[in-house]
Motif scaffolding. Structure first.
Motif, mmCIF file in Angstrom:
data_model
loop_
_atom_site.group_PDB
_atom_site.id
_atom_site.type_symbol
_atom_site.label_atom_id
_atom_site.label_comp_id
_atom_site.label_asym_id
_atom_site.label_seq_id
_atom_site.Cartn_x
_atom_site.Cartn_y
_atom_site.Cartn_z
ATOM 1 N N GLN A 168 -14.200 -8.157 -27.834
ATOM 2 C CA GLN A 168 -13.527 -9.093 -27.307
ATOM 3 C C GLN A 168 -13.719 -10.461 -26.569
ATOM 4 O OE1 GLN A 168 -9.770 -7.630 -25.314
ATOM 5 N NE2 GLN A 168 -9.283 -6.452 -27.117
ATOM 6 N N PRO A 169 -14.861 -10.008 -25.732
ATOM 7 C CA PRO A 169 -15.386 -11.255 -24.883
ATOM 8 C C PRO A 169 -16.047 -12.191 -25.887
ATOM 9 C CG PRO A 169 -15.667 -9.406 -23.763
ATOM 10 C CD PRO A 169 -15.402 -8.867 -25.108
ATOM 11 N N GLU A 170 -16.634 -11.764 -27.040
ATOM 12 C CA GLU A 170 -17.440 -12.559 -27.813
ATOM 13 C C GLU A 170 -16.525 -13.236 -29.034
ATOM 14 O OE1 GLU A 170 -21.681 -10.244 -29.030
ATOM 15 O OE2 GLU A 170 -19.729 -9.714 -29.797
ATOM 16 N N ILE A 171 -15.245 -12.785 -29.130
ATOM 17 C CA ILE A 171 -14.319 -13.435 -30.002
ATOM 18 C C ILE A 171 -13.341 -14.302 -29.465
ATOM 19 C CG2 ILE A 171 -12.320 -11.826 -30.009
ATOM 20 C CD1 ILE A 171 -12.436 -11.975 -33.358
ATOM 21 N N PHE A 172 -12.998 -14.022 -28.075
ATOM 22 C CA PHE A 172 -12.018 -14.765 -27.347
ATOM 23 C C PHE A 172 -12.225 -16.346 -27.435
ATOM 24 C CE2 PHE A 172 -9.845 -16.575 -23.707
ATOM 25 C CZ PHE A 172 -8.643 -15.928 -23.886
ATOM 26 N N PRO A 173 -13.695 -16.928 -26.988
ATOM 27 C CA PRO A 173 -13.790 -18.339 -27.170
ATOM 28 C C PRO A 173 -13.907 -18.889 -28.440
ATOM 29 C CG PRO A 173 -15.747 -16.946 -26.444
ATOM 30 C CD PRO A 173 -14.844 -16.011 -26.690
ATOM 31 N N ILE A 174 -13.817 -18.076 -29.406
ATOM 32 C CA ILE A 174 -13.907 -18.566 -30.709
ATOM 33 C C ILE A 174 -12.213 -19.160 -31.228
ATOM 34 C CG2 ILE A 174 -13.966 -18.111 -33.360
ATOM 35 C CD1 ILE A 174 -16.395 -15.935 -32.395
ATOM 36 N N ILE A 175 -11.464 -18.422 -30.748
ATOM 37 C CA ILE A 175 -10.018 -18.533 -31.172
ATOM 38 C C ILE A 175 -9.458 -19.489 -30.233
ATOM 39 C CG2 ILE A 175 -7.864 -17.605 -31.508
ATOM 40 C CD1 ILE A 175 -9.445 -15.002 -32.183
ATOM 41 N N GLU A 176 -8.999 -20.780 -30.476
ATOM 42 C CA GLU A 176 -8.573 -21.828 -29.648
ATOM 43 C C GLU A 176 -7.175 -21.378 -29.157
ATOM 44 O OE1 GLU A 176 -7.100 -26.524 -29.861
ATOM 45 O OE2 GLU A 176 -8.489 -25.717 -31.596
ATOM 46 N N ASP A 177 -6.804 -21.583 -28.091
ATOM 47 C CA ASP A 177 -5.355 -21.429 -27.335
ATOM 48 C C ASP A 177 -5.018 -19.854 -27.817
ATOM 49 O OD1 ASP A 177 -3.331 -22.121 -25.605
ATOM 50 O OD2 ASP A 177 -2.173 -23.125 -27.316
ATOM 51 N N CYS A 178 -5.673 -18.995 -27.653
ATOM 52 C CA CYS A 178 -5.497 -17.602 -27.933
ATOM 53 C C CYS A 178 -4.169 -17.037 -27.167
ATOM 54 C CB CYS A 178 -6.644 -16.778 -27.713
ATOM 55 S SG CYS A 178 -6.438 -15.046 -28.274
ATOM 56 N N GLU A 179 -4.131 -17.167 -25.963
ATOM 57 C CA GLU A 179 -3.103 -16.900 -25.258
ATOM 58 C C GLU A 179 -1.427 -17.192 -25.624
ATOM 59 O OE1 GLU A 179 -5.193 -18.754 -23.538
ATOM 60 O OE2 GLU A 179 -6.563 -17.207 -22.585
ATOM 61 N N ASN A 180 -1.640 -18.731 -25.866
ATOM 62 C CA ASN A 180 -0.447 -18.979 -26.061
ATOM 63 C C ASN A 180 0.087 -18.731 -27.710
ATOM 64 O OD1 ASN A 180 -0.201 -20.209 -23.733
ATOM 65 N ND2 ASN A 180 -1.066 -22.204 -24.115
ATOM 66 N N ARG A 181 -0.884 -18.656 -28.478
ATOM 67 C CA ARG A 181 -0.574 -18.167 -29.995
ATOM 68 C C ARG A 181 -0.296 -16.656 -30.006
ATOM 69 N NH1 ARG A 181 -5.875 -20.430 -32.913
ATOM 70 N NH2 ARG A 181 -5.014 -19.401 -34.592
ATOM 71 N N GLY A 182 -0.280 -15.895 -28.916
ATOM 72 C CA GLY A 182 0.015 -14.603 -28.897
ATOM 73 C C GLY A 182 -0.802 -13.763 -29.817
ATOM 74 N N LEU A 183 -2.013 -14.173 -29.862
ATOM 75 C CA LEU A 183 -3.135 -13.345 -30.663
ATOM 76 C C LEU A 183 -4.077 -12.516 -29.490
ATOM 77 C CD1 LEU A 183 -4.609 -16.134 -32.796
ATOM 78 C CD2 LEU A 183 -3.259 -14.136 -33.468
ATOM 79 N N GLU A 184 -3.668 -12.643 -28.278
ATOM 80 C CA GLU A 184 -4.500 -11.829 -27.214
ATOM 81 C C GLU A 184 -4.242 -10.289 -27.559
ATOM 82 O OE1 GLU A 184 -5.876 -12.361 -22.473
ATOM 83 O OE2 GLU A 184 -4.044 -13.344 -23.355
ATOM 84 N N PRO A 185 -2.851 -9.848 -27.773
ATOM 85 C CA PRO A 185 -2.656 -8.321 -27.964
ATOM 86 C C PRO A 185 -3.306 -7.732 -29.071
ATOM 87 C CG PRO A 185 -0.579 -9.491 -27.644
ATOM 88 C CD PRO A 185 -1.696 -10.481 -27.468
ATOM 89 N N VAL A 186 -3.706 -8.839 -30.234
ATOM 90 C CA VAL A 186 -4.310 -8.141 -31.474
ATOM 91 C C VAL A 186 -5.757 -8.363 -31.314
ATOM 92 C CG1 VAL A 186 -2.094 -8.246 -32.780
ATOM 93 C CG2 VAL A 186 -3.527 -10.157 -32.506
ATOM 94 N N LEU A 187 -6.462 -8.855 -30.402
ATOM 95 C CA LEU A 187 -7.755 -9.200 -30.535
ATOM 96 C C LEU A 187 -8.691 -7.830 -30.615
ATOM 97 C CD1 LEU A 187 -8.639 -11.891 -27.653
ATOM 98 C CD2 LEU A 187 -8.489 -12.106 -30.045
ATOM 99 N N GLU A 188 -8.290 -6.861 -30.140
ATOM 100 C CA GLU A 188 -8.952 -5.639 -30.505
ATOM 101 C C GLU A 188 -9.013 -5.309 -31.959
ATOM 102 O OE1 GLU A 188 -11.720 -2.772 -29.726
ATOM 103 O OE2 GLU A 188 -11.205 -4.282 -28.141
ATOM 104 N N GLU A 189 -7.752 -5.357 -32.530
ATOM 105 C CA GLU A 189 -7.741 -5.074 -33.919
ATOM 106 C C GLU A 189 -8.444 -5.944 -34.819
ATOM 107 O OE1 GLU A 189 -3.980 -5.855 -36.871
ATOM 108 O OE2 GLU A 189 -3.299 -5.149 -35.041
ATOM 109 N N LEU A 190 -8.581 -7.364 -34.582
ATOM 110 C CA LEU A 190 -9.380 -8.455 -35.314
ATOM 111 C C LEU A 190 -10.796 -7.986 -34.979
ATOM 112 C CD1 LEU A 190 -9.414 -11.125 -36.797
ATOM 113 C CD2 LEU A 190 -9.197 -12.365 -34.649
ATOM 114 N N VAL A 191 -11.176 -7.836 -33.706
ATOM 115 C CA VAL A 191 -12.609 -7.376 -33.629
ATOM 116 C C VAL A 191 -12.851 -6.128 -34.475
ATOM 117 C CG1 VAL A 191 -14.139 -6.314 -31.961
ATOM 118 C CG2 VAL A 191 -12.677 -8.640 -31.563
ATOM 119 N N ASN A 192 -12.155 -5.114 -34.364
ATOM 120 C CA ASN A 192 -12.359 -3.967 -35.377
ATOM 121 C C ASN A 192 -12.526 -4.399 -36.878
ATOM 122 O OD1 ASN A 192 -12.425 -2.164 -33.233
ATOM 123 N ND2 ASN A 192 -10.466 -1.752 -33.470
#
Length: 144
Positions: free
Chosen positions: A88-112
């Protein structure tokens, strides 16, 4: 190298590596016998040490297809394929405005999904030994 269609889109590292391989690029600039420039050999040297070295068109296509549900931009998908984040720490800066787009809860799924579909970068000589030693040291610390 000849530009066929200007501004056709950005290329993944895999596509650049594939192009250089098709032109005969090697790690040895003299081995290409003038088919590629020295700077292209340097790019080749860099790319064979990245995740692009182990990727396939099929894996990139599958990632692109399966990542559609996350509504990522083309640039975000390109960066994920090129960088191949595995946490997650590696993918978070790649995704712009992650929190406001509602992607933060599914980051682990995306990383997997990234880890499952896109192969890791090749290990360098000695790197695997360092990783094993670190794991053994950690186990020793846990026992004590």
């Amino acid at each position: 190298m000849k530009i066929i269609e200007a501004k056709a889109g950005a290329l993944t590292n895999f596509e650049v590596l594939d192009l250089l391989r098709s032109r005969g690029a090697t790690s040895d600039p003299l081995g290409a016998l003038g088919a590629v420039t020295p700077s292209e050999c340097q790019v080749f040297d860099y790319l064979v040490q990245t995740a692009a070295c182990n990727q396939t068109r099929e894996s990139i296509d599958e990632f692109s297809r399966r990542s559609g549900k996350y509504k990522l931009s083309k640039a975000e998908k390109l960066n994920i394929v090129n960088i191949r984040p595995s946490s997650q720490p590696e993918i978070f800066p790649i995704i712009e405005d992650c929190e406001n787009r509602g992607l933060e809860p599914v980051l682990e799924e995306l990383v997997n999904m990234v880890v499952e579909i896109l192969p890791p970068r090749p290990t360098k000589p000695g790197e695997e030994e360092d990783n094993l030693q670190g794991t053994e040291d950690q186990k020793t610390m846990e026992v004590n």
